[in-house]
Design a protein around this motif. Structure first.
Motif, PDB file in Angstrom:
ATOM      1  N   SER A  55      -7.974 -13.359 -18.484  1.00  8.41           N
ATOM      2  CA  SER A  55      -8.111 -14.667 -19.138  1.00  8.41           C
ATOM      3  C   SER A  55      -8.110 -14.532 -20.659  1.00  8.41           C
ATOM      4  CB  SER A  55      -9.391 -15.359 -18.664  1.00  8.41           C
ATOM      5  OG  SER A  55     -10.513 -14.554 -18.935  1.00  8.41           O
ATOM      6  N   GLU A  56      -8.347 -13.314 -21.167  1.00 11.85           N
ATOM      7  CA  GLU A  56      -8.331 -13.073 -22.614  1.00 11.85           C
ATOM      8  C   GLU A  56      -6.938 -12.702 -23.130  1.00 11.85           C
ATOM      9  OE1 GLU A  56     -10.653 -11.136 -20.682  1.00 11.85           O
ATOM     10  OE2 GLU A  56     -12.109 -12.732 -20.875  1.00 11.85           O
ATOM     11  N   GLY A  57      -5.963 -12.585 -22.229  1.00  9.87           N
ATOM     12  CA  GLY A  57      -4.599 -12.276 -22.644  1.00  9.87           C
ATOM     13  C   GLY A  57      -4.197 -10.821 -22.504  1.00  9.87           C
ATOM     14  N   GLY A  58      -5.068  -9.970 -22.020  1.00  5.70           N
ATOM     15  CA  GLY A  58      -4.734  -8.568 -21.808  1.00  5.70           C
ATOM     16  C   GLY A  58      -4.237  -8.313 -20.392  1.00  5.70           C
ATOM     17  N   THR A  59      -4.038  -7.049 -20.091  1.00  2.00           N
ATOM     18  CA  THR A  59      -3.612  -6.635 -18.763  1.00  2.00           C
ATOM     19  C   THR A  59      -4.454  -5.441 -18.332  1.00  2.00           C
ATOM     20  OG1 THR A  59      -1.339  -7.271 -19.300  1.00  2.00           O
ATOM     21  CG2 THR A  59      -1.633  -5.926 -17.358  1.00  2.00           C
ATOM     22  N   LEU A  60      -4.889  -5.454 -17.079  1.00  2.00           N
ATOM     23  CA  LEU A  60      -5.640  -4.343 -16.494  1.00  2.00           C
ATOM     24  C   LEU A  60      -4.978  -3.922 -15.190  1.00  2.00           C
ATOM     25  CD1 LEU A  60      -9.367  -5.535 -16.711  1.00  2.00           C
ATOM     26  CD2 LEU A  60      -8.341  -3.648 -17.976  1.00  2.00           C
ATOM     27  N   GLU A  61      -4.916  -2.631 -14.944  1.00  2.00           N
ATOM     28  CA  GLU A  61      -4.474  -2.144 -13.639  1.00  2.00           C
ATOM     29  C   GLU A  61      -5.671  -2.247 -12.702  1.00  2.00           C
ATOM     30  OE1 GLU A  61      -1.279  -0.950 -12.685  1.00  2.00           O
ATOM     31  OE2 GLU A  61      -0.784  -1.905 -14.598  1.00  2.00           O
ATOM     32  N   CYS A  62      -5.492  -2.913 -11.581  1.00  6.13           N
ATOM     33  CA  CYS A  62      -6.600  -3.126 -10.648  1.00  6.13           C
ATOM     34  C   CYS A  62      -6.198  -2.771  -9.222  1.00  6.13           C
ATOM     35  CB  CYS A  62      -7.037  -4.590 -10.649  1.00  6.13           C
ATOM     36  SG  CYS A  62      -7.791  -5.160 -12.172  1.00  6.13           S
ATOM     37  N   ARG A  63      -7.184  -2.320  -8.476  1.00  5.90           N
ATOM     38  CA  ARG A  63      -7.022  -2.138  -7.036  1.00  5.90           C
ATOM     39  C   ARG A  63      -7.055  -3.532  -6.429  1.00  5.90           C
ATOM     40  NH1 ARG A  63      -7.779   2.434  -4.194  1.00  5.90           N
ATOM     41  NH2 ARG A  63      -8.205   2.286  -1.961  1.00  5.90           N
ATOM     42  N   VAL A  64      -6.174  -3.765  -5.491  1.00  4.37           N
ATOM     43  CA  VAL A  64      -6.104  -5.047  -4.791  1.00  4.37           C
ATOM     44  C   VAL A  64      -5.685  -4.734  -3.359  1.00  4.37           C
ATOM     45  CG1 VAL A  64      -3.716  -5.498  -5.505  1.00  4.37           C
ATOM     46  CG2 VAL A  64      -5.170  -7.406  -4.914  1.00  4.37           C
ATOM     47  N   TYR A  65      -6.086  -5.557  -2.424  1.00  5.90           N
ATOM     48  CA  TYR A  65      -5.777  -5.297  -1.014  1.00  5.90           C
ATOM     49  C   TYR A  65      -4.818  -6.351  -0.480  1.00  5.90           C
ATOM     50  CZ  TYR A  65      -9.604  -1.969  -1.168  1.00  5.90           C
ATOM     51  OH  TYR A  65     -10.419  -0.908  -1.487  1.00  5.90           O
ATOM     52  N   GLN A  66      -3.864  -5.869   0.323  1.00  3.76           N
ATOM     53  CA  GLN A  66      -2.864  -6.735   0.960  1.00  3.76           C
ATOM     54  C   GLN A  66      -2.851  -6.399   2.444  1.00  3.76           C
ATOM     55  OE1 GLN A  66       1.365  -5.805   0.318  1.00  3.76           O
ATOM     56  NE2 GLN A  66       1.682  -7.964  -0.191  1.00  3.76           N
ATOM     57  N   LEU A  67      -2.735  -7.415   3.296  1.00  5.62           N
ATOM     58  CA  LEU A  67      -2.639  -7.141   4.728  1.00  5.62           C
ATOM     59  C   LEU A  67      -1.464  -6.208   5.002  1.00  5.62           C
ATOM     60  CD1 LEU A  67      -3.290 -10.632   6.386  1.00  5.62           C
ATOM     61  CD2 LEU A  67      -4.758  -8.606   6.518  1.00  5.62           C
ATOM     62  N   VAL A  68      -1.654  -5.270   5.932  1.00  6.16           N
ATOM     63  CA  VAL A  68      -0.571  -4.369   6.341  1.00  6.16           C
ATOM     64  C   VAL A  68       0.520  -5.177   7.039  1.00  6.16           C
ATOM     65  CG1 VAL A  68       0.011  -2.444   7.870  1.00  6.16           C
ATOM     66  CG2 VAL A  68      -2.049  -2.331   6.440  1.00  6.16           C
ATOM     67  N   LYS A  69       0.099  -6.078   7.936  1.00  5.32           N
ATOM     68  CA  LYS A  69       1.044  -6.971   8.622  1.00  5.32           C
ATOM     69  C   LYS A  69       0.986  -8.310   7.916  1.00  5.32           C
ATOM     70  CE  LYS A  69       0.491  -4.608  12.971  1.00  5.32           C
ATOM     71  NZ  LYS A  69      -0.196  -4.592  14.255  1.00  5.32           N
ATOM     72  N   ASN A  70       1.731  -8.397   6.830  1.00  9.75           N
ATOM     73  CA  ASN A  70       1.714  -9.605   6.009  1.00  9.75           C
ATOM     74  C   ASN A  70       2.620 -10.665   6.624  1.00  9.75           C
ATOM     75  OD1 ASN A  70       0.141 -10.134   3.790  1.00  9.75           O
ATOM     76  ND2 ASN A  70       1.722  -9.722   2.303  1.00  9.75           N
ATOM     77  N   PRO A  71       2.291 -11.934   6.441  1.00 12.61           N
ATOM     78  CA  PRO A  71       3.159 -12.991   6.961  1.00 12.61           C
ATOM     79  C   PRO A  71       4.431 -13.081   6.129  1.00 12.61           C
ATOM     80  CG  PRO A  71       1.465 -13.955   5.591  1.00 12.61           C
ATOM     81  CD  PRO A  71       1.155 -12.482   5.701  1.00 12.61           C
ATOM     82  N   PRO A  72       5.468 -13.674   6.705  1.00 16.49           N
ATOM     83  CA  PRO A  72       6.648 -13.954   5.879  1.00 16.49           C
ATOM     84  C   PRO A  72       6.272 -15.006   4.843  1.00 16.49           C
ATOM     85  CG  PRO A  72       6.846 -15.001   8.023  1.00 16.49           C
ATOM     86  CD  PRO A  72       5.597 -14.156   8.062  1.00 16.49           C
ATOM     87  N   LYS A  73       7.100 -15.137   3.814  1.00 19.13           N
ATOM     88  CA  LYS A  73       6.838 -16.181   2.811  1.00 19.13           C
ATOM     89  C   LYS A  73       6.664 -17.515   3.517  1.00 19.13           C
ATOM     90  CE  LYS A  73       9.562 -14.348  -0.898  1.00 19.13           C
ATOM     91  NZ  LYS A  73      10.659 -14.585  -1.795  1.00 19.13           N
ATOM     92  N   ALA A  74       5.743 -18.292   3.010  1.00 20.30           N
ATOM     93  CA  ALA A  74       5.458 -19.591   3.616  1.00 20.30           C
ATOM     94  C   ALA A  74       6.673 -20.501   3.530  1.00 20.30           C
ATOM     95  CB  ALA A  74       4.266 -20.236   2.928  1.00 20.30           C
ATOM     96  N   ASP A  75       6.986 -21.135   4.644  1.00 22.90           N
ATOM     97  CA  ASP A  75       8.069 -22.114   4.661  1.00 22.90           C
ATOM     98  C   ASP A  75       7.512 -23.473   5.091  1.00 22.90           C
ATOM     99  OD1 ASP A  75       7.505 -21.491   7.254  1.00 22.90           O
ATOM    100  OD2 ASP A  75       9.563 -21.071   7.856  1.00 22.90           O
ATOM    101  N   PHE A  76       6.244 -23.696   4.769  1.00 22.06           N
ATOM    102  CA  PHE A  76       5.574 -24.939   5.107  1.00 22.06           C
ATOM    103  C   PHE A  76       4.741 -25.371   3.917  1.00 22.06           C
ATOM    104  CE2 PHE A  76       3.145 -21.294   6.517  1.00 22.06           C
ATOM    105  CZ  PHE A  76       1.948 -21.482   5.870  1.00 22.06           C
ATOM    106  N   THR A  77       4.371 -26.623   3.933  1.00 19.02           N
ATOM    107  CA  THR A  77       3.462 -27.097   2.890  1.00 19.02           C
ATOM    108  C   THR A  77       2.038 -26.950   3.412  1.00 19.02           C
ATOM    109  OG1 THR A  77       3.565 -29.358   3.706  1.00 19.02           O
ATOM    110  CG2 THR A  77       5.180 -28.737   2.017  1.00 19.02           C
ATOM    111  N   GLU A  78       1.068 -26.948   2.530  1.00 19.49           N
ATOM    112  CA  GLU A  78      -0.323 -26.714   2.925  1.00 19.49           C
ATOM    113  C   GLU A  78      -0.785 -27.573   4.116  1.00 19.49           C
ATOM    114  OE1 GLU A  78      -2.559 -24.381   2.346  1.00 19.49           O
ATOM    115  OE2 GLU A  78      -1.066 -23.386   1.131  1.00 19.49           O
TER     116      GLU A  78
END
Length: 180
Positions: A101-124
């Motif tokens: 939020s201050e305008g910098g960049t940090l390398e961060c650990r983040v988690y993603q599902l192994v079996k990720n869904p395809p890109k959403a093709d629906f509205t919320e």
């Protein structure tokens, strides 16, 4: 900046809430918030603890996912990986640039599902049942987003996500009970 005895972690799901992250990572200190670019927030899989689909990030050009930036001592890494189900191949850890939020960049650990869904093709409003978080899980995310101070338009977006109406594990829900 995290030292060699600590790492930066970007939380976009239940670990937005300090009470939740401190369950497995008691050394976590919130350093602010930020976003990752070219990903969108989605939900997929089934988490028995939450009785619904947990959050993930999906590659999606032009989108942003906002979250909390935590600095965590390395002694808590095993517990965080266990919480995210890395050992059961539920989530996989990634290292991504997070724009602060201050305008910098940090390398961060983040988690993603192994079996990720395809890109959403629906509205919320059309989110299919198998891609709906439980009411409990979504409530924890919303409380964490507000506690973190995420932008209002993003918390407004989170509040439009359709949930499946289920509450989570009663023992787990008591631990995160609302104290308003």
């Amino acid at each position: 900046m995290a030292s060699t005895k600590s790492f930066n972690y970007f939380a976009f799901g239940s670990n937005l809430l300090s009470k939740r992250i401190h369950m497995e990572s008691p050394t976590a200190v919130r350093k602010g918030f930020g976003y990752i670019e070219n990903y969108s927030l989605d939900f997929f899989h089934f988490a028995a603890r939450w009785r619904g689909a947990p959050a993930t990030i999906v590659e999606n050009e032009g989108y942003k996912v906002w979250g909390a930036i935590w600095e965590i001592e390395s002694i808590n890494l095993t517990g965080l990986d266990r919480q995210e189900g890395v050992h059961n191949q539920v989530y996989k850890p990634l290292t991504l640039p997070v724009y602060t939020s201050e305008g910098g960049t940090l390398e961060c650990r983040v988690y993603q599902l192994v079996k990720n869904p395809p890109k959403a093709d629906f509205t919320e409003p059309d989110r299919p049942f198998e891609r709906q978080p439980s009411k409990t899980y979504l409530d924890v995310i919303l409380r964490g987003a507000k506690e973190t101070g995420l932008p209002v338009d993003y918390t407004d977006f989170l509040s439009t996500i359709k949930h499946n109406g289920h509450t989570g594990d009663p023992k787990f829900e008591i631990d995160l009970a609302v104290q308003d």
